[in-house]
Scaffold this active site. Sequence first.
Site, PDB file in Angstrom:
ATOM      1  N   HIS A 124       1.250  -1.379   0.232  1.00 26.85           N
ATOM      2  CA  HIS A 124       0.155  -0.199  -0.309  1.00 26.85           C
ATOM      3  C   HIS A 124       0.736   1.018   0.093  1.00 26.85           C
ATOM      4  CE1 HIS A 124      -3.547  -2.361   1.811  1.00 26.85           C
ATOM      5  NE2 HIS A 124      -3.398  -2.660   0.410  1.00 26.85           N
TER       6      HIS A 124
ATOM      7  N   CYS B 141       6.173  22.428  -9.902  1.00 25.79           N
ATOM      8  CA  CYS B 141       4.997  22.862 -10.984  1.00 25.79           C
ATOM      9  C   CYS B 141       2.981  23.190 -10.709  1.00 25.79           C
ATOM     10  CB  CYS B 141       5.016  21.339 -12.085  1.00 25.79           C
ATOM     11  SG  CYS B 141       3.623  20.902 -11.775  1.00 25.79           S
TER      12      CYS B 141
END
Length: 261
Positions: free
Chosen positions: A123, A152
């Site tokens: 996970h 970004c």
Amino acid sequence: MGEDLRQLSVAADLLRSARSIVVFTGAGVSAESGIPTYRSGSDGLWSAQNMERFANPSGYARNLPESYEWYRARALTALDVQPNAAHRAIAALTTARRGVTLVTQNIDSLHQRAGSADVIELHGNLRECRCEACGWRVPWASAPGRPSCPECTGTLRPDVVMFDEMLPAEALEAAFAAARTADVMMVVGTSLQVAPASELPRLALRAGGRVIVVNPDEQDGLTGPGVVRLPGKAGQVLPPLVASATLAPSAEGPGAGSPAS
Ligand code: OAD
């Protein structure tokens, strides 16, 4: 001998004679380090509200920046706590002998901090957060105060698998392959409520392996032929179990042909 001790001895024998062992862990193995589990106890992480807000990508996106902060707090908690006796016993087993594969659903890295190498993480983990747009990564301890990527301006998120997302293919394949060939799978501290990870013990049983369950309750539903249950806390059950399972067999031990005294 009490029933619990008898079961411990059966489990130790199974581990001692197994050529391949899978240790499969869930949140319960970290409970004694102070990390709440997801579904047990009043402090379970997945309250209905937390599930809705933090467990899946759309809840995460709708609830920013609170969701980002929630994961950051969990990552910092994981760094703050210490591995417990159960993590250390598992690390001792993985280093004492060959043929042990450690598969975890946990994202807290406590197995690695206890000394286990090559942990299969189904996970993901809380070591870093990443930008979902450009892939930029940074350890949570140095993560920006806002969920906005400095490269970004994309959204930052935890490097964990949320509900509705795919598990990492390589980890999943390795875990399934190990389960299919395990002589013994030891299942520690998981409720087995989340597929596909929850399929691993039954896969091992179907392939002819034996399963040892270490859990104070029976919510996982693993019973029947081939299953040995050790009902207790992992930090209490695993140290004596691993110590007994890793003792070198005595040359003069029972069955070695020595005359009965
Ligand atoms: P759960 O919270 O569902 O189950 C924890 C299990 O640990 C229960 O069966 C408890 O009885 C047991 N337990 C509690 N304390 C223990 C102790 N000291 N020693 C041994 N066992 C103990 O956690 P998981 O089964 O790990 O996934 O949950 C599976 C997945 O559900 C998690 O990986 C997470 C969650 O959604 C994702 O986030 C993708």
